[in-house]
Write a protein that holds these residues in place. Structure first.
Motif, PDB file in Angstrom:
ATOM      1  N   GLY A 140      33.670  59.842  28.460  1.00 12.58           N
ATOM      2  CA  GLY A 140      34.371  59.650  29.717  1.00 12.58           C
ATOM      3  C   GLY A 140      33.965  60.670  30.751  1.00 12.58           C
ATOM      4  N   SER A 174      48.224  62.163  34.750  1.00 11.15           N
ATOM      5  CA  SER A 174      49.110  61.026  34.497  1.00 11.15           C
ATOM      6  C   SER A 174      50.528  61.480  34.161  1.00 11.15           C
ATOM      7  N   ARG A 195      40.384  63.276  37.822  1.00 16.14           N
ATOM      8  CA  ARG A 195      40.100  62.734  36.498  1.00 16.14           C
ATOM      9  C   ARG A 195      40.102  63.875  35.482  1.00 16.14           C
ATOM     10  N   SER A 210      47.324  56.754  27.917  1.00 20.13           N
ATOM     11  CA  SER A 210      48.010  57.232  29.108  1.00 20.13           C
ATOM     12  C   SER A 210      49.314  56.454  29.303  1.00 20.13           C
ATOM     13  N   LYS A 269      41.728  54.749  33.563  1.00 14.57           N
ATOM     14  CA  LYS A 269      41.967  56.062  32.931  1.00 14.57           C
ATOM     15  C   LYS A 269      42.995  55.944  31.811  1.00 14.57           C
ATOM     16  N   ASN A 275      40.415  54.245  37.797  1.00 14.55           N
ATOM     17  CA  ASN A 275      39.422  55.292  37.576  1.00 14.55           C
ATOM     18  C   ASN A 275      38.451  55.268  38.752  1.00 14.55           C
ATOM     19  N   SER A 286      39.045  64.901  29.040  1.00 14.28           N
ATOM     20  CA  SER A 286      38.407  63.889  29.878  1.00 14.28           C
ATOM     21  C   SER A 286      39.254  62.625  29.852  1.00 14.28           C
ATOM     22  N   VAL A 287      38.922  61.687  30.739  1.00 12.57           N
ATOM     23  CA  VAL A 287      39.583  60.392  30.762  1.00 12.57           C
ATOM     24  C   VAL A 287      38.512  59.306  30.686  1.00 12.57           C
ATOM     25  N   GLU A 288      38.923  58.141  30.238  1.00 10.64           N
ATOM     26  CA  GLU A 288      37.963  57.043  30.073  1.00 10.64           C
ATOM     27  C   GLU A 288      38.679  55.722  30.267  1.00 10.64           C
TER      28      GLU A 288
END
Length: 443
Positions: free
Chosen positions: A57, A133, A115, A103, A80, A109, A74-76
């Motif tokens: 991500g 979040s 992010r 999340s 997100k 995203n 990280s986010v993906e």
């Protein structure tokens, strides 16, 4: 959860974590002392890069280190929806585990919204990762989930269209999170044991991305927030607001790193449209908090109208104070008087905060060039270190989307370039992070 654990790793865990080397929070709060000779002055694509590792991500947080392990968040996903906490071997760069938490507040995203911007904190029991979040995830050093909590479910969703980025701080048995937002704003402490609320103090709504810091004041410690129109001090035990200073403006990005007992620098910017121009000129300087009887006296010891920061926080090192502006101009001031020592330009602006080590100061340029200056009263470049080249950039897992206007397409192009977001340093290791890649620099 997607753990990548190995028996030998688990068996060796208590020994590896017994080491005292640590960089356990944002801007190195609580970090181990550094020996200058263990950190290189020069590196390049071919020299002194011990390892590189991909990050799933995308994330804007800084790496943190405990013992032989380095952690990132990280986010993906298109919304997100996946929150990653990833652990690597500091020695080899091998991924040890990757915990994925869903999340509780998915949102698009996009390069326009934060992010995984907040940096987590570490202690001997594990890692505490807060995401914009509103989710907080507590894991052991082996990647086992201890608890998860949602501040969004607890207090409501954020409304800032660019997202949140304030990193948490830790104090004894608690993690303290600042939420300054267009909607409900507050500062709260949650228990490291189970994520429950220990205290909460509501704040005036505002747009800000600055992080709080723990600052020694007298014989105690305070949580200090410098954020969009005020500087505030709180008791970390009770959450009681101890003092407020509101003759300040443009202070919505940088953090109040301690510069001495009751002392820290304030960084303030005019804003994209110059909306904070007049107050910002009076808001860059050394701030001092003293106690007189039962009352607190917060005030500027000095200000200087010349320097303005970008995202990098100003620092004090060996008697001088350093700011870096959005085009890479370094303002070096006398930390006691605020008088200008020199003003000179380096190759790049810095989103990461500079770090002083030995007789040098490292400025981590946002496009991958780290400028090493000699500490002191003369501007002297010791090295300019390129981490990647234009024809060999790092992996950059940014989301793609069709943009209808020329302005939006230009913005996407700018924010889609690889950016050096943060550094973590312990003896023998300098770890740098872009959105989707880790680099380890060694002598």
């Amino acid at each position: 959860m997607r753990p990548l654990l190995f028996v030998l790793f688990v068996l060796s865990l208590p020994l590896s974590l017994s080491a005292q080397e640590k960089w356990p929070g944002f801007l190195g709060a609580g970090a181990s002392p550094l020996k200058a000779e263990t950190i290189p002055t020069q590196w390049s694509v071919e020299k002194n890069v011990a390892w590189k590792a991909g990050i799933p991500g995308y994330g804007q947080s800084s790496p943190v280190i405990w013992g032989d392990q380095v952690y990132v968040t990280s986010v993906e996903g298109p919304d997100k929806e996946q929150l990653h906490v990833v652990c690597y071997s500091l020695k080899s760069g091998k991924q040890l585990w990757d915990h994925i938490q869903p999340s509780t507040y998915p949102e698009k995203n996009s390069v326009y919204i934060s992010r995984a911007a907040p940096t987590p904190v570490l202690d001997k029991n594990g890692i505490y990762a807060y995401f914009e979040s509103g989710d907080i995830v507590a894991l052991s050093h082996a990647g086992e989930l201890k608890w998860a909590a949602s501040l969004t479910k607890r207090y409501g969703a954020p409304k800032n269209k660019f997202g949140l980025s304030a990193s948490p701080v830790q104090w004894q048995d608690r993690v303290i999170v600042l939420i300054d937002d267009e909607g409900p704003s507050y500062i709260t402490a949650v228990s490291k044991a189970d994520g429950s609320e220990l205290w909460k103090n509501d704040r005036k709504s505002r747009v800000s991305w600055s992080s709080p810091m723990i600052v020694p004041v007298g014989e105690a410690q305070q949580v200090v927030c410098s954020s969009a129109g005020s500087i505030d001090g709180y008791d970390p035990k009770t959450g009681k607001q101890l003092w407020i200073y509101d003759e300040v403006g443009g202070n919505n990005k940088t953090s109040p790193i301690p510069a001495g007992n009751g002392e820290f620098l304030i960084g303030a910017s005019p804003g994209r449209e110059g909306e904070n121009n007049e107050l910002a000129k009076k808001s860059n300087g050394l701030f001092v908090v003293k106690q007189q009887g039962a009352a607190w006296e917060p005030q500027f010891a000095w200000t200087n109208a010349s320097p303005t920061p970008s995202w990098g926080t100003p620092i004090v090192y060996q008697g001088n104070a350093y700011w870096v502006n959005r085009v890479g101009v370094v303002y070096c001031l006398n930390a006691r008087t605020g008088e200008s020592v020199y003003t000179s330009r380096i190759k790049e602006s810095c989103w990461a905060t500079p770090v002083g080590i030995g007789d040098r100061v490292y400025f981590f340029g946002k496009n991958g060039v780290t400028t090493v200056l000699k500490a002191g009263n003369e501007f002297e470049v010791l090295a300019e270190n390129e981490l990647w080249t234009e024809d060999n950039p790092p992996v950059n897992n940014v989301p793609t989307a069709e943009e209808t206007s020329a302005e939006r397409r230009q913005g996407v192009a700018m924010f889609s370039r690889p950016t050096l977001y943060g550094a973590a340093i312990v003896n023998g290791y300098l770890v740098l992070r872009t959105g989707s890649q880790l680099y380890c620099i060694k002598p």
